[in-house]
Design a protein around this motif. Structure first.
Motif, short mmCIF file in Angstrom:
data_model
loop_
_atom_site.label_atom_id
_atom_site.label_comp_id
_atom_site.label_asym_id
_atom_site.label_seq_id
_atom_site.Cartn_x
_atom_site.Cartn_y
_atom_site.Cartn_z
N GLU A 71 60.47 34.46 50.50
CA GLU A 71 59.31 35.16 51.06
C GLU A 71 58.09 34.25 51.06
N LYS A 109 41.49 30.36 51.67
CA LYS A 109 41.65 29.62 52.93
C LYS A 109 41.10 30.43 54.10
N TYR A 110 41.49 31.74 54.16
CA TYR A 110 41.09 32.60 55.28
C TYR A 110 39.78 33.32 55.01
N SER A 132 44.89 31.82 46.86
CA SER A 132 44.63 30.61 47.65
C SER A 132 44.62 30.93 49.15
N LEU A 133 45.40 31.96 49.58
CA LEU A 133 45.34 32.37 50.99
C LEU A 133 43.99 33.00 51.31
N LEU A 164 54.76 36.77 34.68
CA LEU A 164 54.79 35.51 35.41
C LEU A 164 54.95 35.77 36.91
N ALA A 165 55.75 36.78 37.29
CA ALA A 165 55.97 37.06 38.72
C ALA A 165 54.69 37.60 39.36
N ALA A 214 56.33 39.72 49.94
CA ALA A 214 56.45 38.85 48.76
C ALA A 214 56.14 39.64 47.50
N PHE A 272 52.38 34.68 39.73
CA PHE A 272 52.86 33.82 40.80
C PHE A 272 52.33 34.35 42.13
N TRP A 273 52.56 35.64 42.38
CA TRP A 273 52.12 36.26 43.61
C TRP A 273 50.59 36.17 43.74
N ILE A 325 55.73 32.78 54.15
CA ILE A 325 54.26 32.87 54.22
C ILE A 325 53.70 31.49 54.52
N HIS A 380 49.70 39.35 60.29
CA HIS A 380 50.97 38.66 60.04
C HIS A 380 51.11 38.24 58.57
N THR A 387 48.46 34.14 42.41
CA THR A 387 47.98 32.77 42.64
C THR A 387 48.01 32.44 44.12
N ILE A 388 49.11 32.83 44.77
CA ILE A 388 49.25 32.52 46.19
C ILE A 388 48.32 33.38 47.03
N ARG A 411 53.43 39.63 55.36
CA ARG A 411 54.29 38.72 54.61
C ARG A 411 53.98 38.80 53.11
N LEU A 412 52.68 38.88 52.80
CA LEU A 412 52.26 38.94 51.40
C LEU A 412 52.79 40.22 50.75
#
Lengths: 208, 208, 208, 208
Positions: free
Chosen positions: A187, B161-162, B157-158, B146-147, B177, B150-151, A191, B169, B153-154, B173-174
């Motif tokens: 997944e 960025k945005y 950063s997205l 941790l999971a 995830a 993990f999610w 992304i 979209h 953290t991403i 996806r997020l």
């Protein structure tokens, strides 16, 4: 007990782990400072305990006086990445280094173990400068995603608890968890691709 | 620029983060040394940047001279656990501490956000000893697996960025995830239960 | 061996040393960040080894089950200053702290030992938060100049080498070295006074 | 401002300082673990601030685009020893290292400066591994006793306060302090010799 002074044996390995940790962490700092994407999330390291070294030597039939070359992960470094794709970029950054020599690589990402274990291993030879002169030691660098690491951490503590004799129940559960970790990484990769595509779309439209 | 000396403003928060990190990490060290299960995998901390503080103050309509009480996460601590079940044990260990005062808690595990965000937040008041005397500061302690981390953290950063304007979209996806991370945590909890059951079976059979 | 589990005994002391080191170092960081003179040059800490604790308990006739109250320097913190005058400022900053309780003070600056040893000692009680609850431990904070510390470091390693049985030759040499360290501190204090005077002259002339 | 990106300029120097600090500290750890005398008391490091680099470049007439070779102490390492005699042993241990290249040495112990400054300087070239490849940087390693360091620390803060324009009063006091520091080192060396002699006496008498 067996003719070796174990307390001093680990010294160069401890030094190698300390130095490699600092060096690999600085890659992240450097890329962040350059406002570039850093494929490294965090770095950890550890030296194998004497008892584990002796157990492994016995299991692999490595004679006590050949431990330095027969056991490759006495010094262990672990690099965690966000995306599966990052793993190869990190491997590239290790391959170009002039302060270590590549011995060989093991790709447990493409060829993952039956247990569900996935990780990319690079065995390197790293010269440690001691008060007696330069001394090469072997070190194992493991590169993996956060999800792979998450799973491996738990497998490790279970193996430790059950002394490598996991009951089939637990083993089956672990395999399912590995699949869930795998799905999470997939997944995440999708992304990542979405982002790369989105950026290309944008750049094409604006004619950059 | 707005009547406050921002370079000195962050000093007590930096101190709070340093001290809380050391203190919470030592819980793990202590339990490991006692051969007990440590529900803490690792601890990180950060102080919010001035630019992010000012943005958040604007977004939440917090007046500049009330930032100390209006923004609760200037000092941020994050505690990562292996299992969802560990989160509550860690929360308990924070509640009994005598070196901080609980302000309130937010349970984003039971009530997770639409985005997929899951985490347990505890807002505390922590007294920092400065050269001018004792000074209470607010800190946010986030506890998560941790999971979940993990999610998150991403996602972070997205969003960075945005600039918080995620395209649909990517948002979709997020969410997928997040479900994958959720599934991983569920698999892990089932392994944990398997272990607890297995141990009870064993103890019953051997009549302990 | 004597009914106590020594490996766990040191845990709260290690925690106290870690926390106090971080806390006292931050005083320096804080003052530097405020562009104020920081009377602290650097801070070190150590936990006494079990063998040294047992030796000291024997020497002072402290029963094994009263070590926690009978031996005050199991947790030891050392603060180094540039000038003798700084020592009192640091002591003041410790006295106003709300996170520890003063037990008593020993002024080996005014009343230095025959050996030549000079240092200011503050015994404090510091509450450590463990997974089992709050637990007070004693700690000794030593405050000294760099010259005092320099001398003490060497005396310590000589005592260690000669097992407290220093030959008269060496003892005499050490006393001379203590005088040299004393002279250095005196010279440094006179420089400090020169600076203070110079600044007053300047301010008087410019009518500030 | 002058065509160079200063924020990124310091990156390899910061990396060099971090790595050299870890490496030189480990010499001490290694010797202590081998129960050998460690001639290193402690190690510190710093990267010169951009403003100080530009000031020094101006003072030495180094063109901005030749700073990397024209200024040798952008990366600075300091090693503190107990005895003057240790300084040469540490210099030897640096000379045999394979991870750096000696450029030249300056002996301010034998030829101390008028101000009273004493220290042994070794300029080295150290290859830093960046994400872009290997990059050699210059670093200055200063080796000195604790007393020399003590004096130099105070001289440095006075120079900083008076912007290198020390009044004659203060300069004279500093020279006296340097003599006191010198006397302390001499006393310490005589103690060291006493110990060596004592051990030889002992070994001769016992016929070892």
């Amino acid at each position: 007990m067996d003719g070796r002074d174990w307390s001093k044996f680990l010294l160069p390995y401890q030094q190698a782990v300390e130095e490699l940790k600092i060096k690999l962490k600085s890659l992240r700092t450097e890329l962040k400072a350059r406002d570039e994407y850093a494929p490294i999330e965090f770095v950890t390291g550890r030296v194998k305990r004497i008892s584990s070294i002796l157990e492994k030597a016995k299991r692999l039939s490595v004679p006590i006086d050949q431990i330095e070359t027969g056991i490759e992960d006495i010094a262990g470094i672990r690099i965690m990445c966000q995306f599966v794709e990052d793993i190869h970029r990190v491997a590239d950054m290790i391959r170009i280094r002039k302060d270590l020599r590549l011995v060989y690589e093991k790709d447990y990402i493409t060829n993952y173990k039956d247990s569900g274990y996935r990780s990319y291993h690079i065995i390197v030879e790293y010269p440690v400068q001691t008060s007696l002169g330069s001394m090469p030691v072997l070190a194992e660098i493991q590169i993996r995603t956060l999800a792979m690491n998450f799973w491996a951490t738990i497998e490790h503590s279970l193996n430790y608890k059950y002394r490598e004799q996991l009951p089939e129940h637990v083993r089956e559960r672990l395999r399912k968890a590995a699949e869930a970790a795998f799905a999470l990484d997939r997944e995440m990769s999708s992304i990542r691709q979405e982002i790369v595509d989105a950026q290309q779309d944008f750049e094409e439209k604006s004619g950059i």
